[in-house]
Scaffold this motif. Structure first.
Motif, short mmCIF file in Angstrom:
data_model
loop_
_atom_site.label_atom_id
_atom_site.label_comp_id
_atom_site.label_asym_id
_atom_site.label_seq_id
_atom_site.Cartn_x
_atom_site.Cartn_y
_atom_site.Cartn_z
N ILE A 1 38.76 30.00 -14.32
CA ILE A 1 39.88 29.29 -13.71
C ILE A 1 41.14 29.60 -14.51
N ILE A 2 42.13 30.17 -13.84
CA ILE A 2 43.40 30.52 -14.47
C ILE A 2 44.50 29.69 -13.82
N LYS A 3 45.05 28.75 -14.59
CA LYS A 3 46.13 27.90 -14.09
C LYS A 3 47.43 28.28 -14.78
N PHE A 4 48.44 28.57 -13.96
CA PHE A 4 49.72 29.00 -14.50
C PHE A 4 50.44 27.83 -15.17
N ASN A 5 51.08 28.10 -16.31
CA ASN A 5 51.94 27.09 -16.92
C ASN A 5 53.20 26.87 -16.08
N LYS A 6 53.60 27.94 -15.41
CA LYS A 6 54.75 27.87 -14.51
C LYS A 6 54.29 28.34 -13.13
N PRO A 7 54.13 27.43 -12.17
CA PRO A 7 53.64 27.81 -10.84
C PRO A 7 54.47 28.92 -10.21
N LEU A 8 53.79 29.73 -9.41
CA LEU A 8 54.46 30.83 -8.74
C LEU A 8 55.11 30.31 -7.46
N GLU A 9 56.43 30.42 -7.41
CA GLU A 9 57.17 29.89 -6.27
C GLU A 9 56.98 30.75 -5.03
N ALA A 10 57.34 30.18 -3.90
CA ALA A 10 57.23 30.88 -2.61
C ALA A 10 58.05 32.17 -2.64
N GLY A 11 57.50 33.22 -2.05
CA GLY A 11 58.19 34.51 -1.98
C GLY A 11 58.01 35.38 -3.20
N LYS A 12 57.25 34.92 -4.20
CA LYS A 12 57.04 35.67 -5.42
C LYS A 12 55.66 36.33 -5.44
N LYS A 13 55.52 37.37 -6.29
CA LYS A 13 54.24 38.06 -6.48
C LYS A 13 53.81 37.94 -7.94
N TRP A 14 52.51 37.87 -8.14
CA TRP A 14 51.94 37.83 -9.49
C TRP A 14 51.10 39.07 -9.69
N ASP A 15 51.58 40.00 -10.53
CA ASP A 15 50.84 41.22 -10.86
C ASP A 15 50.17 41.00 -12.21
N GLY A 16 48.86 41.03 -12.23
CA GLY A 16 48.15 40.72 -13.45
C GLY A 16 47.08 41.72 -13.83
N ARG A 17 46.78 41.72 -15.12
CA ARG A 17 45.69 42.54 -15.68
C ARG A 17 44.84 41.61 -16.53
N ILE A 18 43.56 41.47 -16.18
CA ILE A 18 42.66 40.52 -16.82
C ILE A 18 41.50 41.28 -17.44
N SER A 19 41.26 41.07 -18.73
CA SER A 19 40.14 41.72 -19.42
C SER A 19 39.13 40.68 -19.85
N LEU A 20 37.85 41.00 -19.73
CA LEU A 20 36.82 40.05 -20.13
C LEU A 20 35.54 40.80 -20.52
N THR A 21 34.68 40.11 -21.26
CA THR A 21 33.37 40.63 -21.63
C THR A 21 32.31 39.66 -21.14
N ALA A 22 31.27 40.17 -20.50
CA ALA A 22 30.24 39.32 -19.90
C ALA A 22 28.86 39.67 -20.44
N GLU A 23 28.07 38.63 -20.68
CA GLU A 23 26.68 38.80 -21.13
C GLU A 23 25.72 38.45 -19.98
#
Length: 334
Positions: A99-121
């Motif tokens: 669950i990723i919750k933004f500290n600053k919500p993304l307003e209408a008309g905006k885009k969120w470009d993200g890169r997420i790295s993780l390790t899974a067992e």
């Protein structure tokens, strides 16, 4: 029960059974880069673009990783705009919900470009030298007004995946559960077999089985040696050494290994693959021996011409002394 009550009751059932979609929130990109390590753990990098075309701020999103344990921190998330986020996890029947919750919500008309790295067992299964993994291609859920809601996928969305197998491991079975067959490209890159799907659909499931191959490992080792010797040849050339013989052997090795051996291996012609991999190994040894005793040092043309045109300072001084002596003797005779 009256007709009106029946209609209301039916509407309530439909709303309860059907997923709630985040109005105006669409997924434009969902790219899964999955690396299966030789230990059985999995590293994943997700590239995504989520567009908030609705009227309500987007508070974040969530997705599920089919594993028993996931390691991810704020530092492993990079985004434009940099909204900042709070990352939490929740155990669900299908694995771990991120669950990723933004500290600053993304307003209408905006885009969120993200890169997420993780390790899974315990995502992939390792049994001896055999590996298997199932990768669900599932769009994330949007968090709007504190609730998880389904994200709609745009028609021209970029949904694809790339899977890196452990070093020396080749795919023995590849299947994609989908409404239509999904072609993929297989190649050897960075000493690993890489499977690439350039277009997938939301809801697809990729299933891969792989096994360690001695022949593939020999091809991989040859490729690593080739790159090492190529770097040495480049350095020797910069030093003005004649390494043409070594370069010839390297060219032969590349053809035997990356063309003949690898292509035969892809066709499951293991005998021919092993034969050409052996030829490549021999050529690499000859190249290395040649580099141990390279040809004589050669100077660039400009340097050689400059050396010929320059006069030795010693000869210039001797000539000047001779002229002075001759001049003095001439004066005495007069």
């Amino acid at each position: 029960m009256t007709t009106k009550k029946i209609l209301v009751f039916s509407l309530i059932l439909m709303l309860t059974a059907s997923p709630v979609f985040a109005g105006g929130v669409t997924l434009n990109r969902w790219v899964l880069n999955v690396t299966l390590n030789d230990t059985g753990s999995v590293d994943e990098v997700i590239q995504t673009e989520i567009e908030n075309g609705g009227s309500t701020p987007l508070e974040g999103f969530s997705f599920v990783v089919p594993a028993s344990r996931v390691t991810i921190t704020n530092d492993q998330i990079i985004s434009i705009p940099a909204t900042g986020q709070e990352v939490s996890q929740q155990t669900v029947p299908d694995g771990v919900k991120i669950i990723i919750k933004f500290n600053k919500p993304l307003e209408a008309g905006k885009k969120w470009d993200g890169r997420i790295s993780l390790t899974a067992e315990n995502w992939a299964v390792k049994e001896g030298s055999d590996y298997s993994i199932s990768i669900p291609v599932k769009a994330p859920q949007a968090i709007v007004a504190g609730k998880d809601t389904e994200i709609s996928v745009s028609q021209d969305s970029e949904i694809r995946s790339q899977v890196f197998l452990p070093k020396g491991v080749t795919a023995t079975s590849v299947d994609v559960k989908s409404s239509a067959p999904k072609p993929y490209k297989k190649l050897l890159q960075f000493e690993h077999v890489v499977l690439t799907w350039f277009q997938l659909n939301n809801g697809d499931v990729i299933s891969i089985k792989g096994s360690f191959s001695d022949i593939l490992m020999k091809i991989v080792d040859n490729d690593a040696k080739y790159r090492e010797l190529t770097a040495r040849v480049k350095t020797a050339k910069e030093q003005g050494l004649d390494v043409s013989e070594a370069q010839t052997h390297l060219n032969n090795a590349e053809d035997y290994n990356n063309n003949q051996a690898l292509q035969s291996f892809w066709k499951n012609d293991t005998a021919v693959a092993l034969q050409y991999a052996g030829y490549a190994t021999d050529e690499l040894k000859l190249a290395e021996n040649s580099l141990s005793s390279p040809g004589k040092t050669t100077l660039p043309a400009e340097t050689a011409q400059g050396a010929q045109s320059q006069k030795s300072p010693g000869f210039e001084i001797a000539g000047l002394i001779l002229v002075l002596l001759i001049s003095r003797v001439a004066k005495r005779k007069k």
